[in-house]
Design a protein around this motif. Structure first.
Motif, mmCIF file in Angstrom:
data_model
loop_
_atom_site.group_PDB
_atom_site.id
_atom_site.type_symbol
_atom_site.label_atom_id
_atom_site.label_comp_id
_atom_site.label_asym_id
_atom_site.label_seq_id
_atom_site.Cartn_x
_atom_site.Cartn_y
_atom_site.Cartn_z
ATOM 1 N N MET A 1 0.907 -1.334 -0.010
ATOM 2 C CA MET A 1 0.151 -0.116 0.009
ATOM 3 C C MET A 1 0.732 1.115 0.101
ATOM 4 O O MET A 1 1.666 1.449 0.842
ATOM 5 N N ALA A 2 0.698 1.960 -1.163
ATOM 6 C CA ALA A 2 1.613 3.201 -1.275
ATOM 7 C C ALA A 2 1.054 4.539 0.027
ATOM 8 O O ALA A 2 -0.091 4.346 0.557
ATOM 9 N N ARG A 3 2.182 5.180 0.351
ATOM 10 C CA ARG A 3 1.831 6.152 1.392
ATOM 11 C C ARG A 3 0.893 7.164 0.711
ATOM 12 O O ARG A 3 1.368 7.711 -0.301
ATOM 13 N N ILE A 4 -0.179 7.672 1.573
ATOM 14 C CA ILE A 4 -1.039 8.554 0.861
ATOM 15 C C ILE A 4 -0.998 9.926 1.964
ATOM 16 O O ILE A 4 -1.335 9.476 3.152
ATOM 17 N N HIS A 5 -0.783 10.925 1.686
ATOM 18 C CA HIS A 5 -0.587 12.008 2.456
ATOM 19 C C HIS A 5 -2.019 13.078 2.458
ATOM 20 O O HIS A 5 -1.910 13.947 1.869
ATOM 21 N N LEU A 6 -2.991 12.121 2.727
ATOM 22 C CA LEU A 6 -4.421 13.177 2.827
ATOM 23 C C LEU A 6 -4.296 14.016 4.049
ATOM 24 O O LEU A 6 -3.320 14.171 4.877
ATOM 25 N N PHE A 7 -5.149 15.010 4.019
ATOM 26 C CA PHE A 7 -5.294 16.013 5.242
ATOM 27 C C PHE A 7 -5.661 15.336 6.300
ATOM 28 O O PHE A 7 -6.613 14.563 6.429
ATOM 29 N N SER A 130 3.935 11.525 15.426
ATOM 30 C CA SER A 130 3.867 12.678 14.929
ATOM 31 C C SER A 130 4.550 12.838 13.766
ATOM 32 O O SER A 130 4.425 13.809 12.764
ATOM 33 N N LEU A 131 5.656 12.175 13.419
ATOM 34 C CA LEU A 131 6.484 12.113 12.118
ATOM 35 C C LEU A 131 5.255 11.825 10.844
ATOM 36 O O LEU A 131 5.557 12.790 9.965
ATOM 37 N N HIS A 132 4.284 11.224 10.921
ATOM 38 C CA HIS A 132 3.350 10.778 10.014
ATOM 39 C C HIS A 132 2.651 12.454 9.330
ATOM 40 O O HIS A 132 2.070 12.336 8.271
ATOM 41 N N HIS A 133 2.810 13.512 10.468
ATOM 42 C CA HIS A 133 2.108 14.728 9.876
ATOM 43 C C HIS A 133 2.996 15.379 8.937
ATOM 44 O O HIS A 133 2.309 16.162 8.182
ATOM 45 N N PHE A 134 4.097 14.988 8.695
ATOM 46 C CA PHE A 134 5.236 15.767 7.782
ATOM 47 C C PHE A 134 5.410 14.903 6.534
ATOM 48 O O PHE A 134 5.577 13.750 6.488
ATOM 49 N N ILE A 209 -7.641 7.273 10.877
ATOM 50 C CA ILE A 209 -7.349 6.312 9.473
ATOM 51 C C ILE A 209 -6.294 7.188 8.604
ATOM 52 O O ILE A 209 -5.234 6.334 8.016
ATOM 53 N N VAL A 210 -6.410 8.314 8.470
ATOM 54 C CA VAL A 210 -5.522 9.089 7.455
ATOM 55 C C VAL A 210 -3.874 8.916 8.158
ATOM 56 O O VAL A 210 -2.926 8.792 7.575
ATOM 57 N N SER A 211 -3.919 8.947 9.629
ATOM 58 C CA SER A 211 -2.611 8.720 10.120
ATOM 59 C C SER A 211 -1.981 7.505 9.827
ATOM 60 O O SER A 211 -0.726 7.317 9.433
ATOM 61 N N SER A 212 -2.668 6.236 9.820
ATOM 62 C CA SER A 212 -2.418 5.180 9.278
ATOM 63 C C SER A 212 -1.596 5.275 7.805
ATOM 64 O O SER A 212 -0.858 4.650 7.372
ATOM 65 N N LEU A 213 -2.708 5.954 6.938
ATOM 66 C CA LEU A 213 -2.287 5.968 5.664
ATOM 67 C C LEU A 213 -1.024 6.818 5.299
ATOM 68 O O LEU A 213 -0.210 6.527 4.204
ATOM 69 N N ARG A 214 -0.678 7.700 6.354
ATOM 70 C CA ARG A 214 0.387 8.491 6.060
ATOM 71 C C ARG A 214 1.646 8.028 6.623
ATOM 72 O O ARG A 214 2.691 8.636 6.427
#
Length: 257
Positions: A1-7, A130-134, A209-214
């Motif tokens: 699964m590719a990383r998806i940087h949704l908001f 918090s790294l996934h926020h970046f 959910i977005v955190s997991s995808l990020r």
């Protein structure tokens, strides 16, 4: 699964501060009650001792993460430990509450950018959940700034980009509903926007959910480090470790001794 940087809602400048604080308060409560960071305590102790520092500069602290629980564990080995909480959007009520739990907590009340940490903040830099926020370029800036400042940095994520992690996030609104009455400091607004106008559980669901995808995988963390400059005198540890039913992913950059 590719990383998806949704908001994520809590990242947005327009997002109401009080709602952002309710989200980070929930994450702090969950982290402290579950002891999810237990497997990384020995790693943190080793880094602090190896670098002859008793200070943790926590970046992107949110509501303080699991640092109340971690502090109790770390002080068994590092009795004169000091932890300084910082964030780009500092949750001052949560910081004040955390400080009341132990006299070795301090916090910075103004905005601190993890990509460009003030030079007077010296110690082991940490990031919890918090790294996934970046985005990748911003994540590299965080790491490069640590290297340029000759500061060790330890980054931990307690979710990953997997089906199991996403399923767990789907059930997060239930956790919000069950735990909200016990979260401190008590806020009547938290009750209103959790039960009467139940938007906090929905924001937690989306952001979870977005955190997991990020979340960066071990391989992607390795790619981040490979692009850093002037790392000849640095070591890094990148791995994942089991923590209860979940995992902790970690990225640690330290100067060679």
């Amino acid at each position: 699964m590719a990383r998806i940087h949704l908001f994520e809602f809590e990242d947005q400048k327009w997002f109401p501060v009080f709602l952002r604080n309710y989200i980070t308060d929930f994450l702090q409560f969950l982290s402290n009650k579950t002891g999810m960071y237990k497997p990384v305590v020995p790693l943190l102790v080793d880094i602090l001792k190896a670098n002859n520092t008793t200070t943790i500069i926590d970046l992107a602290s949110g509501g303080g993460g699991g640092l109340i629980w971690l502090n109790n564990e770390l002080k068994k080995e590092i009795p004169n430990l000091k932890i300084i909480l910082t964030d780009y959007y500092p949750n001052i009520p949560a910081f004040e509450y955390t400080k009341k739990q132990a006299d070795n907590f301090e916090y910075i009340s103004h905005s601190v950018d993890a990509r460009n940490v003030p030079s007077d903040l010296n110690g082991l830099r940490t990031q919890f959940l918090s790294l996934h926020h970046f985005k990748p370029n911003d994540a590299k800036q965080i790491l490069q700034n640590a290297v340029d400042s000759k500061s060790p940095i330890a980054i931990f994520e307690v979710q990953e980009r997997s089906f199991a992690s996403i399923v767990a996030m789907i059930f997060s609104p239930i956790s919000v509903l069950l735990t909200t009455p016990f979260i401190r400091p008590f806020k009547i607004g938290r009750i209103i926007f959790t039960y009467l106008i139940p938007i906090v559980p929905l924001f937690v669901l989306w952001d979870g959910i977005v955190s997991s995808l990020r979340t960066y995988s071990v391989e992607e963390m390795n790619d981040l480090v490979k692009d850093l400059h002037n790392t000849e005198s640095y070591n890094w540890q990148i791995n994942r470790v089991k923590s209860g039913p979940g995992v902790v992913l970690y990225l640690i950059v330290t100067e060679k001794k």
